[in-house]
Design an enzyme around this catalytic site. Sequence first.
Site, PDB file in Angstrom:
ATOM      1  N   ILE A   1      12.633   1.395  11.455  1.00 15.67           N
ATOM      2  CA  ILE A   1      11.645   0.741  10.594  1.00 15.67           C
ATOM      3  C   ILE A   1      12.286   0.097   9.359  1.00 15.67           C
ATOM      4  O   ILE A   1      11.615  -0.613   8.612  1.00 15.67           O
ATOM      5  CB  ILE A   1      10.530   1.718  10.166  1.00 15.67           C
ATOM      6  CG1 ILE A   1      11.089   2.904   9.376  1.00 15.67           C
ATOM      7  CG2 ILE A   1       9.741   2.189  11.379  1.00 15.67           C
ATOM      8  CD1 ILE A   1      10.002   3.813   8.802  1.00 15.67           C
TER       9      ILE A   1
ATOM     10  N   TYR B   1      14.673  11.589  -4.912  1.00 10.08           N
ATOM     11  CA  TYR B   1      13.706  11.705  -3.816  1.00 10.08           C
ATOM     12  C   TYR B   1      12.313  11.288  -4.280  1.00 10.08           C
ATOM     13  O   TYR B   1      11.658  10.434  -3.663  1.00 10.08           O
ATOM     14  CB  TYR B   1      13.682  13.137  -3.282  1.00 10.08           C
ATOM     15  CG  TYR B   1      12.543  13.420  -2.340  1.00 10.08           C
ATOM     16  CD1 TYR B   1      12.474  12.804  -1.090  1.00 10.08           C
ATOM     17  CD2 TYR B   1      11.508  14.288  -2.696  1.00 10.08           C
ATOM     18  CE1 TYR B   1      11.412  13.055  -0.226  1.00 10.08           C
ATOM     19  CE2 TYR B   1      10.450  14.542  -1.836  1.00 10.08           C
ATOM     20  CZ  TYR B   1      10.413  13.923  -0.605  1.00 10.08           C
ATOM     21  OH  TYR B   1       9.360  14.164   0.243  1.00 10.08           O
TER      22      TYR B   1
END
Length: 292
Positions: free
Chosen positions: A38, A126
């Site tokens: 993706i 993150y």
Amino acid sequence: MKILITGANGQLGSEINELSASFSNLEFVFSDLPELDICNREMLAQFASDHQIKGIINCAAYTAVDKAEEDSKTAELVNATAVGNLVAVAEAQNLKLIHISTDYVFDGTAHLPYSEEFEVSPLGVYGATKRKGEEFVLNSYSESIVIRTSWLYSSFGNNFVKTMLRLGKEREELGVIFDQVGTPTYARDLAQTCLEILSKSDKLDTSGKLYHFSNEGVASWFDFAKAIMEMGNVDCIVNPIETKDYPTPAKRPHYSVLNKAKIKADYGIEIPYWRDSLKECIQRLKELKEQV
């Protein structure tokens, strides 16, 4: 409606796979690397077109919180750039999109459960990359929503529940952090919610775009570990320790309880209590072990 599940080999994707047979009005295409990348927009667009995809649940993510601190390029590529690709394809091909995000977009300084309107302030790479991914969806004109979740575990993949059960059998006692508070979330419950939203709704309610989902209740990692040992019948002493006694490269939010009122109201979702779902997962793990 044909649904593409990205990151299909992970915890959430695997749970969706198991539940898929219960949703006869949906067709599924499960994909992961190397079949579908993706991060490659052209490949994604062609894949969606070839398979006549009408909806996407994006379960793909870079979730190695500590490793992300030194591998920010990969974290950004998977958690942000790839989401931008999904949004672009969803807009171009008129697809529904559910994107999964995280409680790590918050800094953990709140004292009441985080609602969707609360200001974000990620502590590390993150959380920051996941926030960038959210923004692609939130700024999109596509029929897409973001669902934030927390402390995900499953009978599939690597997670805290499996780690505790393994370590509990190997050691007489363990130290587990008690000053980080949130809610454990059974990936199967999140999977059920995503599928119910897609199967029951002719059109996603994108007026809010952003939702929170975790199991009900509140626990520390220490509470979570104690419950795992108890339900798993593991004879291991769990001792509470402070975050400062277990330093990690990435900072964790000390408080990440999510307010789920919005998703329950908009979609009529019933959410199980975390201990009930944990019991179900551990029973599932026992059954799987017996089958091996």
